[in-house]
Write a protein that holds these residues in place. Structure first.
Motif, PDB file in Angstrom:
ATOM      1  N   UNK A  53      -1.503  -4.283   2.718  1.00 51.33           N
ATOM      2  CA  UNK A  53      -2.014  -2.940   2.985  1.00 51.33           C
ATOM      3  C   UNK A  53      -2.144  -2.205   1.662  1.00 51.33           C
ATOM      4  N   UNK A  54      -3.227  -1.505   1.506  1.00 51.74           N
ATOM      5  CA  UNK A  54      -3.350  -0.664   0.306  1.00 51.74           C
ATOM      6  C   UNK A  54      -2.329   0.456   0.420  1.00 51.74           C
ATOM      7  N   UNK A  55      -1.639   0.691  -0.670  1.00 49.99           N
ATOM      8  CA  UNK A  55      -0.611   1.731  -0.650  1.00 49.99           C
ATOM      9  C   UNK A  55      -0.754   2.585  -1.889  1.00 49.99           C
ATOM     10  N   UNK A  56      -0.138   3.749  -1.821  1.00 50.72           N
ATOM     11  CA  UNK A  56      -0.113   4.576  -3.024  1.00 50.72           C
ATOM     12  C   UNK A  56       0.638   3.810  -4.102  1.00 50.72           C
ATOM     13  N   UNK A  57       0.201   3.989  -5.334  1.00 51.17           N
ATOM     14  CA  UNK A  57       0.660   3.125  -6.414  1.00 51.17           C
ATOM     15  C   UNK A  57       2.182   3.010  -6.548  1.00 51.17           C
ATOM     16  N   UNK A  58       2.840   4.142  -6.635  1.00 50.09           N
ATOM     17  CA  UNK A  58       4.269   4.038  -6.928  1.00 50.09           C
ATOM     18  C   UNK A  58       5.125   4.343  -5.704  1.00 50.09           C
ATOM     19  N   UNK A  59       4.480   4.263  -4.566  1.00 46.83           N
ATOM     20  CA  UNK A  59       5.181   4.519  -3.319  1.00 46.83           C
ATOM     21  C   UNK A  59       6.295   3.488  -3.118  1.00 46.83           C
ATOM     22  N   UNK A  60       7.460   3.954  -2.804  1.00 49.33           N
ATOM     23  CA  UNK A  60       8.564   3.028  -2.587  1.00 49.33           C
ATOM     24  C   UNK A  60       8.516   2.520  -1.153  1.00 49.33           C
ATOM     25  N   UNK A  61       9.211   1.407  -0.914  1.00 50.00           N
ATOM     26  CA  UNK A  61       8.987   0.689   0.317  1.00 50.00           C
ATOM     27  C   UNK A  61       9.654   1.217   1.580  1.00 50.00           C
ATOM     28  N   UNK A  62       9.108   2.231   2.217  1.00 52.07           N
ATOM     29  CA  UNK A  62       9.597   2.501   3.559  1.00 52.07           C
ATOM     30  C   UNK A  62       8.740   1.807   4.607  1.00 52.07           C
ATOM     31  N   UNK A  63       7.653   1.196   4.162  1.00 58.01           N
ATOM     32  CA  UNK A  63       6.827   0.408   5.078  1.00 58.01           C
ATOM     33  C   UNK A  63       7.657  -0.698   5.715  1.00 58.01           C
ATOM     34  N   UNK A  64       8.499  -1.278   4.906  1.00 57.77           N
ATOM     35  CA  UNK A  64       9.344  -2.360   5.388  1.00 57.77           C
ATOM     36  C   UNK A  64      10.193  -1.877   6.561  1.00 57.77           C
ATOM     37  N   UNK A  65      10.760  -0.681   6.406  1.00 51.05           N
ATOM     38  CA  UNK A  65      11.579  -0.124   7.493  1.00 51.05           C
ATOM     39  C   UNK A  65      10.744   0.109   8.747  1.00 51.05           C
ATOM     40  N   UNK A  66       9.539   0.630   8.554  1.00 51.00           N
ATOM     41  CA  UNK A  66       8.678   0.933   9.699  1.00 51.00           C
ATOM     42  C   UNK A  66       8.394  -0.347  10.502  1.00 51.00           C
TER      43      UNK A  66
END
Lengths: 276, 190
Positions: free
Chosen positions: B39-52
């Motif tokens: 998934x395209x993500x904001x560059x320095x976004x930290x990983x809460x996607x994993x939690x989701x």
């Protein structure tokens, strides 16, 4: 199942790797293959080369062509203050301890075109350590070392670098570190006054000094596991007791044999400290 | 005769998180294939996607580490700011080279690499997104004999990415999310 045409291309690259080693002395046999295959394919596409023979001819008859190939296949994409949290952590957790040494030695391994080096030098300057620090900036590629020495980066990147600089705890006006000219930003050469630029091949060369801090970020990802282990042992030999090692955000000591002798100072930012 | 996929790769951008969740929430925890999600993500976004994804699906979800082995039943997320490649020994290799289609991670890079390693045994899925990344990767998978699926554009939050994929690969299968989920369930071997 892998297609036979792909298997054949990969086989041709394997042969090429052997020929390059024989002809130029660069050893790519320990490199992670997925990236090598992709980079070679990409290079051939960009140069309009349709098969391996068309690549080999200029590659082995023209050393300048080889240098271009080398720079392209060994990824040289970098930026200033990449992962600002890493540099912030360096500033907060590592530099205060390094400041207790009368004289500091740092190795920036795989410095590429110098963006990381200048970021580090700015940090050291602001923490009052630059004058008593010697940095050894090394790379496999002479061409990028010359670029690194120049400290000239595209001005178009400056807004992103400025934001990253402040996110990394920057204390000054970032614009004070460079002069803009013809689309380029030339960074103050005073920042690299104490830097030694030096060609060094992590795959084949040995330890050459002892350091208090080694930075090698996003280099190990291009190596296979065995070569990674070799390089980590090389770093281990080259670090003083209680010295620091900074890796890329997705690189880890965890699978390495040297891991028991290191503490993670900052796990997220992959900063490790050698035990006493 | 098309061979059964051994790997699922999914790409999306704007609207892609929700679409991926719709598909993946119906899969059992012991799902028999590895799934790689770019998934395209904001560059320095930290990983809460994993939690989701960990919370809203039954799959064990991890952000990919360099050299990690691909294992069935795992959902692998491409980390921000790295391309994800695959090695012949079915491990991941991370790469921080140039952006592709203004993106890193790029869907094209992962899809192409997946087809290089798995040949015709890859299922590639393109979801909602406001970019054309993924279209040449999906075409590459299709040309190697793999399975190419695209979320139905009318159903996508942003249809740019599905439309680009369909243009690049006219032979792809255009499906609603619910049918993509059914398709993935049909690959599951108990």
């Amino acid at each position: 199942m892998k297609l036979s045409s792909d298997a054949q291309f990969e086989q041709e690259v394997e042969v090429l790797i052997g020929e390059i080693k024989q002809h130029y002395g660069y050893d790519f046999s320990g490199y992670a293959r997925a990236s090598v295959y992709r980079r070679v394919k990409r290079f051939m596409g960009q140069k309009g080369l349709e098969n391996m023979q068309q690549l080999r001819e200029p590659l082995f008859s023209d050393s300048f062509f080889f240098e271009v190939f080398l720079q392209d296949v060994t990824v040289n994409v970098t930026e200033m203050f990449r992962d600002p949290s890493f540099f912030l952590s360096l500033r907060q957790n590592v530099l205060p301890l390094l400041s207790t040494y009368p004289y500091i030695k740092i190795w920036d391994a795989g410095c590429s075109t110098g963006e990381e080096l200048f970021s580090l030098a700015i940090l050291l300057q602001e923490e009052g350590l630059l004058n008593r620090t010697k940095i050894y900036a090394t790379d496999i590629n002479q061409k990028v070392l010359r670029q690194a020495k120049e400290g000239i980066f595209p001005v178009s990147r400056i807004p992103a670098y400025t934001a990253a600089y402040y996110a990394a705890g920057g204390k000054q006006e970032f614009s004070g570190y460079y002069r803009s000219n013809y689309g380029n930003a030339k960074f103050n050469s005073e920042l690299v006054r104490n830097v030694v630029f030096y060609p060094h091949n992590l795959a084949t060369d040995s330890s050459f000094n002892e350091f208090h801090l080694i930075l090698c970020r996003n280099v190990l990802i291009y190596f296979g596991r065995e070569l990674q282990e070799r390089v980590l042992n090389l770093f281990d030999e080259s670090l003083v007791s209680l010295g620091y090692l900074g890796l890329g955000k997705k690189e880890t000591l965890a699978m390495s044999g040297i891991s028991p002798y290191y503490n993670a100072v900052d796990k997220t930012n992959r900063i490790y400290r050698k035990l006493n | 005769m098309q061979r059964v996929p051994e790997l699922v790769v999914i790409g999306g951008s704007w609207g892609g998180i929700q679409a991926a969740l719709q598909i993946l929430k119906g899969l059992p925890p012991n799902y028999s294939l590895p799934i790689v999600l770019v998934l395209h993500r904001l560059r320095d976004q930290e990983g809460n996607l994993q939690e989701i994804f960990e919370r809203k699906t039954r799959l064990t979800t991890v952000e990919i580490e360099d050299k990690q082995q691909l294992v069935p039943g795992m959902l692998y997320l491409a980390p921000p700011n790295y391309h994800v490649l695959l090695e012949n020994d079915r491990t991941f290799a991370l790469d921080d080279s140039e952006l592709e289609n203004y993106s890193r991670p790029s869907i094209d890079v992962t899809f192409t690499s997946a087809a290089d390693v798995y040949g015709d045994q890859v299922a590639g899925i393109i979801l909602s997104g406001a970019s054309s990344d993924g279209s040449s990767g999906l075409k590459y998978i299709f040309e190697k004999g793999g399975t190419a699926l695209v979320q139905q554009p009318q159903e996508a939050e942003i249809d740019t990415m599905p439309l680009a994929a369909i243009r690049a690969t006219p032979g792809c299968r255009i499906m609603q999310l619910i049918d993509i989920q059914e398709f993935l369930l049909s690959l599951h071997v108990n």
